[in-house]
Design a protein around this motif. Structure first.
Motif, PDB file in Angstrom:
ATOM      1  N   ALA A 159      -2.811  -4.841  -7.148  1.00  0.00           N
ATOM      2  CA  ALA A 159      -3.666  -3.665  -6.422  1.00  0.00           C
ATOM      3  C   ALA A 159      -4.409  -4.639  -5.422  1.00  0.00           C
ATOM      4  CB  ALA A 159      -4.491  -3.085  -7.292  1.00  0.00           C
ATOM      5  N   GLY A 160      -4.861  -5.792  -5.665  1.00  0.00           N
ATOM      6  CA  GLY A 160      -5.349  -6.729  -4.810  1.00  0.00           C
ATOM      7  C   GLY A 160      -4.886  -7.087  -3.750  1.00  0.00           C
ATOM      8  N   ARG A 161      -3.667  -7.441  -3.933  1.00  0.00           N
ATOM      9  CA  ARG A 161      -2.605  -8.003  -2.582  1.00  0.00           C
ATOM     10  C   ARG A 161      -2.581  -6.812  -1.794  1.00  0.00           C
ATOM     11  NH1 ARG A 161      -1.019  -9.163   1.222  1.00  0.00           N
ATOM     12  NH2 ARG A 161       0.797 -10.821   1.798  1.00  0.00           N
ATOM     13  N   GLU A 162      -2.490  -5.375  -2.123  1.00  0.00           N
ATOM     14  CA  GLU A 162      -2.166  -4.460  -1.207  1.00  0.00           C
ATOM     15  C   GLU A 162      -3.470  -4.297  -0.465  1.00  0.00           C
ATOM     16  OE1 GLU A 162      -1.419  -1.114  -3.856  1.00  0.00           O
ATOM     17  OE2 GLU A 162       0.707  -1.978  -4.249  1.00  0.00           O
ATOM     18  N   ARG A 163      -4.667  -4.767  -0.739  1.00  0.00           N
ATOM     19  CA  ARG A 163      -5.877  -4.543   0.154  1.00  0.00           C
ATOM     20  C   ARG A 163      -6.041  -5.542   1.495  1.00  0.00           C
ATOM     21  NH1 ARG A 163     -11.360  -3.904  -2.807  1.00  0.00           N
ATOM     22  NH2 ARG A 163     -11.767  -3.067  -0.745  1.00  0.00           N
ATOM     23  N   VAL A 164      -4.981  -6.647   1.057  1.00  0.00           N
ATOM     24  CA  VAL A 164      -5.165  -7.452   2.237  1.00  0.00           C
ATOM     25  C   VAL A 164      -4.473  -6.840   3.573  1.00  0.00           C
ATOM     26  CG1 VAL A 164      -4.157  -9.814   2.973  1.00  0.00           C
ATOM     27  CG2 VAL A 164      -4.898  -9.456   0.623  1.00  0.00           C
ATOM     28  N   PRO A 165      -5.344  -6.947   4.557  1.00  0.00           N
ATOM     29  CA  PRO A 165      -4.823  -6.411   5.754  1.00  0.00           C
ATOM     30  C   PRO A 165      -3.422  -6.886   6.261  1.00  0.00           C
ATOM     31  CG  PRO A 165      -7.108  -7.200   6.058  1.00  0.00           C
ATOM     32  CD  PRO A 165      -6.553  -7.612   4.785  1.00  0.00           C
ATOM     33  N   GLY A 166      -2.625  -5.972   6.773  1.00  0.00           N
ATOM     34  CA  GLY A 166      -1.558  -6.289   7.218  1.00  0.00           C
ATOM     35  C   GLY A 166      -1.383  -6.742   8.794  1.00  0.00           C
ATOM     36  N   LYS A 167      -0.334  -6.633   9.470  1.00  0.00           N
ATOM     37  CA  LYS A 167      -0.048  -6.863  10.781  1.00  0.00           C
ATOM     38  C   LYS A 167      -0.979  -6.079  11.751  1.00  0.00           C
ATOM     39  CE  LYS A 167       3.846  -6.962  14.119  1.00  0.00           C
ATOM     40  NZ  LYS A 167       5.099  -6.497  14.368  1.00  0.00           N
ATOM     41  N   HIS A 168      -1.571  -7.067  12.535  1.00  0.00           N
ATOM     42  CA  HIS A 168      -2.614  -6.652  13.713  1.00  0.00           C
ATOM     43  C   HIS A 168      -3.907  -5.953  12.785  1.00  0.00           C
ATOM     44  CE1 HIS A 168       0.517  -7.406  16.253  1.00  0.00           C
ATOM     45  NE2 HIS A 168       1.065  -6.313  15.976  1.00  0.00           N
ATOM     46  N   GLY A 169      -4.147  -6.349  11.643  1.00  0.00           N
ATOM     47  CA  GLY A 169      -5.272  -5.921  10.882  1.00  0.00           C
ATOM     48  C   GLY A 169      -5.241  -4.522  10.336  1.00  0.00           C
TER      49      GLY A 169
END
Length: 361
Positions: free
Chosen positions: A276-286
């Motif tokens: 769940a925490g990892r899913e909150r990390v922004p992806g490509k281009h934020g």
């Protein structure tokens, strides 16, 4: 902005100077280490000549513990019309500058969220900040012209400005930057005394987790000394989770079926909270994280192979969203993991196979 003074020619200071010089700003370099200053100048970051009068903006690129003294000295001699720092901690240096009688109207604390494991001017690049967040911590006292000058510098470095309260920033970087450094170092320290046979089994997972453990220890002592409270708070919570996880793992060793079930539930809870925490990390281009599918390709370790596989992916009309390389132990080969949109994975797989690449499932 026509002129700037960069005090401190390490990785961050030299990278800023390179970006500004490359966009037509006359940059003056200052550093108590003349060799480091000369190196930065030789790289094209600016001139070692002191400015003849006040520059538009002075940048203190020094460790957090030295920010207040550096800014105070610059302000005392009227070195610039505006002043900023780029230290990774914001609350403490501003309070120290206030206590020393510094002019807060002409000062703005900032923190570019970019860096590398290497330090010094030779590690610097003009594009270090491109697309990266750059935190600004203005106060009601901050002069509008100074804020505009700093925003222009951030724009010239092609970074993305983010406005935050100074203490909120320190809590945030304690979580997403400072604590990860210590956790990575603690895990990597286990490798120092591990058996050679165990270390030789290292794969991409341990490389990913310990990558930042290669960072300069002296630099991190300066950073952590300036933000010990928030980091200690987070590590205390981390320690509670760690103790609970240890107990759950011990329960899995039990002959008692109920205890084993409780242990499995405890470990699963940690893993799912991590998901769940990892899913909150922004992806490509934020943007919000995206679910990509991996196409793993066996590749030999020789010149031109990476260029060839990317070119073949382009011929297939597939955009590679991300890439990782896992090197094979004892072989001059490895797996290139191409992350693509799920709908593109079958197309890329078929196209690469047609071109002779070995695909691994």
């Amino acid at each position: 902005m026509r002129s700037a003074l960069v005090l401190g020619t390490g990785l961050i200071g030299t990278s800023i100077a390179l970006a500004l010089s490359g966009r037509g700003v006359r940059v003056h370099l200052a550093d108590r280490d003349p060799d480091q200053r000369r190196t930065a100048a030789a790289l094209g970051a600016g001139t070692e000549e002191p400015p003849e009068g006040p520059v538009d903006l002075a940048v203190a690129a020094v460790p957090p513990a030295h920010v207040a003294a550096a800014l105070g000295g610059l302000q005392a001699r009227g070195a610039a019309r505006g002043y900023m720092d780029v230290a990774s901690v914001k609350g403490g240096p501003r309070r120290e500058l206030t206590a020393a009688g510094g002019d807060l109207r002409a000062y703005l604390g900032t923190h570019p969220m970019a860096g590398r494991e290497r330090s010094g001017p030779l590690a610097a690049t003009a594009d270090l900040f491109e697309g990266r967040p750059w935190v600004l911590t203005p106060t009601p006292e901050t002069d509008t012209e100074v804020l505009n000058q700093v925003l222009e510098l951030v724009s010239l470095c092609r970074a993305v400005p983010v406005v935050m309260d100074a203490d909120a920033h320190d809590r945030a970087v304690g979580l997403v930057s400072h604590t990860p450094q210590l956790v990575s170092s603690l895990l990597a320290a286990r490798l120092a005394s591990a058996e050679e046979t165990a270390v030789r089994l290292s794969g991409q997972g341990i490389r990913d987790v310990t990558r930042i453990a290669a960072s300069d220890a002296g630099m991190w002592i300066d950073i952590l000394s300036a933000n010990p409270g928030p980091v200690a708070d987070i590590l205390s919570e981390f320690a509670v989770d760690l103790d609970e996880t240890v107990r759950a793992l011990r329960a899995l060793e039990s002959a008692d079926e109920v205890k084993r079930a409780e242990g499995a539930a405890g470990v699963e809870g940690v893993l799912r909270r991590g998901n769940a925490g990892r899913e909150r990390v922004p992806g490509k281009h934020g943007a919000a994280p995206a679910a990509y599918e991996t196409v793993a390709v066996l590749i030999s370790d020789r010149p031109g192979e990476l260029a060839r596989i990317f070119a073949d992916a382009g011929r297939a009309g597939v955009n590679v969203e991300d890439v990782r390389i896992e090197h094979a132990t004892g072989r001059q080969a490895g797996l290139v993991q191409l992350m693509v949109q799920p709908a593109s994975a079958p197309v890329l797989t078929a196209s690469l196979r047609e071109r002779g690449w070995s695909i691994r499932q």
